[in-house]
Write a protein that holds these residues in place. Structure first.
Motif, short mmCIF file in Angstrom:
data_model
loop_
_atom_site.label_atom_id
_atom_site.label_comp_id
_atom_site.label_asym_id
_atom_site.label_seq_id
_atom_site.Cartn_x
_atom_site.Cartn_y
_atom_site.Cartn_z
N LEU A 261 0.95 -1.08 -0.04
CA LEU A 261 0.02 -0.09 0.08
C LEU A 261 0.83 1.45 -0.01
O LEU A 261 1.90 1.09 0.54
CB LEU A 261 -0.64 0.08 1.23
CG LEU A 261 -1.86 -0.88 1.47
CD1 LEU A 261 -2.33 -0.91 2.87
CD2 LEU A 261 -3.10 -0.99 0.44
N GLU B 259 -1.42 -8.85 -8.34
CA GLU B 259 -2.67 -9.07 -7.25
C GLU B 259 -3.01 -10.59 -7.49
O GLU B 259 -3.23 -11.47 -6.65
CB GLU B 259 -3.84 -8.24 -7.81
CG GLU B 259 -5.24 -8.55 -7.25
CD GLU B 259 -6.36 -7.74 -7.71
OE1 GLU B 259 -6.42 -7.42 -8.69
OE2 GLU B 259 -7.08 -7.45 -6.70
N SER C 25 -5.89 -0.28 -10.82
CA SER C 25 -5.90 -1.83 -10.86
C SER C 25 -5.92 -1.94 -12.58
O SER C 25 -6.76 -1.67 -13.17
CB SER C 25 -7.32 -2.00 -10.18
OG SER C 25 -7.41 -3.43 -10.62
N GLN D 40 -6.17 -6.43 0.91
CA GLN D 40 -5.40 -6.41 -0.35
C GLN D 40 -5.19 -7.71 -1.00
O GLN D 40 -4.67 -8.52 -0.02
CB GLN D 40 -4.30 -5.52 -0.13
CG GLN D 40 -3.60 -4.93 -1.38
CD GLN D 40 -4.21 -3.74 -2.01
OE1 GLN D 40 -3.80 -3.04 -2.88
NE2 GLN D 40 -5.35 -3.33 -1.57
N TYR E 156 -2.84 5.20 -8.18
CA TYR E 156 -3.16 3.99 -8.14
C TYR E 156 -4.16 3.38 -9.30
O TYR E 156 -5.20 4.20 -9.52
CB TYR E 156 -3.98 3.40 -6.84
CG TYR E 156 -4.25 1.97 -6.92
CD1 TYR E 156 -3.62 0.98 -6.61
CD2 TYR E 156 -5.63 1.60 -7.41
CE1 TYR E 156 -3.84 -0.25 -6.51
CE2 TYR E 156 -6.00 0.27 -7.41
CZ TYR E 156 -5.27 -0.60 -6.99
OH TYR E 156 -5.51 -2.07 -7.27
N HIS F 88 -1.76 -4.65 -9.07
CA HIS F 88 -1.91 -3.25 -8.30
C HIS F 88 -0.73 -2.49 -9.03
O HIS F 88 0.44 -2.71 -8.73
CB HIS F 88 -1.73 -3.47 -6.99
CG HIS F 88 -2.63 -4.20 -6.17
ND1 HIS F 88 -3.82 -4.24 -6.41
CD2 HIS F 88 -2.45 -5.66 -5.74
CE1 HIS F 88 -4.50 -4.90 -5.49
NE2 HIS F 88 -3.75 -6.06 -5.46
#
Ligand code: FES
Ligand SMILES: [Fe+2]
Length: 368
Positions: A35, A281, A168, A48, A166, A287
């Motif tokens: 993170l 991930e 995804s 996560q 960030y 991520h």
């Protein structure tokens, strides 16, 4: 080991290994970004999925981070749905078992209160460094000195650092790392922002030092890409452009890019450090965290520099989210959909990704 990519023959032994498509396993003995530190406020439980494992992050009362498996040992409920209770414990929301920061079950509230051995959970090594929470999920010693140097995030004034980004991405992390190391795509995918006519003619150089692969490009006397014109005073509309990106196995990258006046030392120009942090991930999702830090800032005034900070952040997010990601995700879909084993046609520009894959192959063997 240095090499000009232009001189690499696609059929040379170095190119024999095709870029990875899917491996089905991960390198566990490595540091990954779990993170951004700012994503983990005190008192919260943040779930996560990392390397296909559910992880819950939290801060102990002394502020240091912790991470344990996010799956209760009793009936497999996510502990991240539970509560942080005194003593740095996570309480399961279903029947109240409590787990410490080391994963051990500390309390069974149901008489007679015995704690079976199977009630203990795995925990993971975590460390807070360079404004990030790093996680090590393997069983070999977790040495924080192996974390790549992103100290520019700590040493530069906040006004020259873009907000932590960030995304995804629905693609394997290697496809994203390959994209970042491939400076040749900039002209085609990011024309106007990061690319300019003439950049495709530049020499691209490849270097390997241990498990670090660096690809760099220098091009003399071209129109300065839009991003750097914005960051420079008048007189920088043309000049030399340069980019160097280093990949730290398995999946973190640091870029240095900028422009200077033709024939002048690079350090006399201006540009930014690009921070690219990839954390698998699952096999097919990643991520992607990113930020940028300006170097040799030439523009004056907080208002102006804040505008530039915002603009760099917006342009980079646009470049990744709207330009790179659609291509990489579509590439992943085509790979997954293929009914035959894919063998990519290798070009000289693929030397960087091929070098990385060889390192990953070795690390995967060592990881067993
Ligand atoms: S599922 Fe967690 S205590 Fe029962
Ligand atoms: Fe890109």
């Amino acid at each position: 080991m240095d090499q000009a990519i232009g001189s690499t023959k696609p059929d040379s032994p170095d190119m024999a290994a095709a870029p990875a498509v899917e491996r089905g396993r991960f390198i566990k003995n490595a540091w990954y970004v779990g993170l951004w530190a700012s994503e983990l406020p005190a008192g919260t439980l943040v779930p996560q999925t990392i390397l296909s494992e559910p992880v819950v992050f939290f801060r102990k009362q002394d502020g240091t981070p912790a991470a344990i498996l996010d799956r209760c040992a009793h009936r497999f409920v996510p502990l991240s749905m539970g509560t942080l209770v005194p003593g740095d414990r996570v309480q399961c929301p279903y029947h109240g078992l409590e787990f410490g920061a080391d994963g051990r079950c500390m309390n069974n509230p149901h008489p007679p209160g015995t704690i079976p051995t199977a009630a203990h959970l795995p925990s993971f090594h975590v460390v807070e460094k360079y404004s990030m929470i790093w996680i090590w999920m393997g069983d070999k010693p977790a040495d924080p000195s192996l974390i790549p140097d992103y100290s520019c995030l700590e040493t530069s004034p906040a006004i020259h650092i873009t907000d932590p980004g960030y995304l995804s991405i629905k693609a394997n992390y290697e496809l994203i790392a390959n994209n970042l190391l491939d400076l040749s795509h900039v002209v085609y995918v990011h024309g106007g922002i990061l690319g300019s006519p003439g950049l495709e003619q530049s020499d691209i150089k490849l270097e390997t030092h241990g498990d670090v692969v660096t690809v760099s490009r220098f091009v003399k006397d071209v129109e300065t890409p839009g991003m750097f014109q914005m960051m420079a005073p008048e007189g920088y509309e043309r000049g030399d452009s340069f980019t160097s990106i280093s990949w730290y196995a398995p999946s973190n990258l640091l870029l240095k890019t900028g422009s200077c006046k033709t024939g002048q030392p690079q350090e006399s120009g201006t540009g930014y450090w690009g921070i690219h942090l990839l954390t698998p991930e699952t096999e097919r999702t990643t991520h992607y965290r990113y930020s940028a830090v300006r170097w040799n800032v030439m523009t004056q005034g907080d208002e102006k520099n804040e505008q530039i900070r915002q603009k760099i952040g917006e342009l980079r997010t646009f470049a990744f989210a709207d330009q790179d990601a659609p291509i990489i995700e579509a590439q992943q879909r085509r790979i997954v959909a293929s009914t035959t084993k894919l063998e990519p046609a290798l070009l000289a520009i693929d030397a960087g990704p091929v070098r990385c894959r060889r390192i990953l192959d070795r690390l995967l063997l060592e990881d067993r």
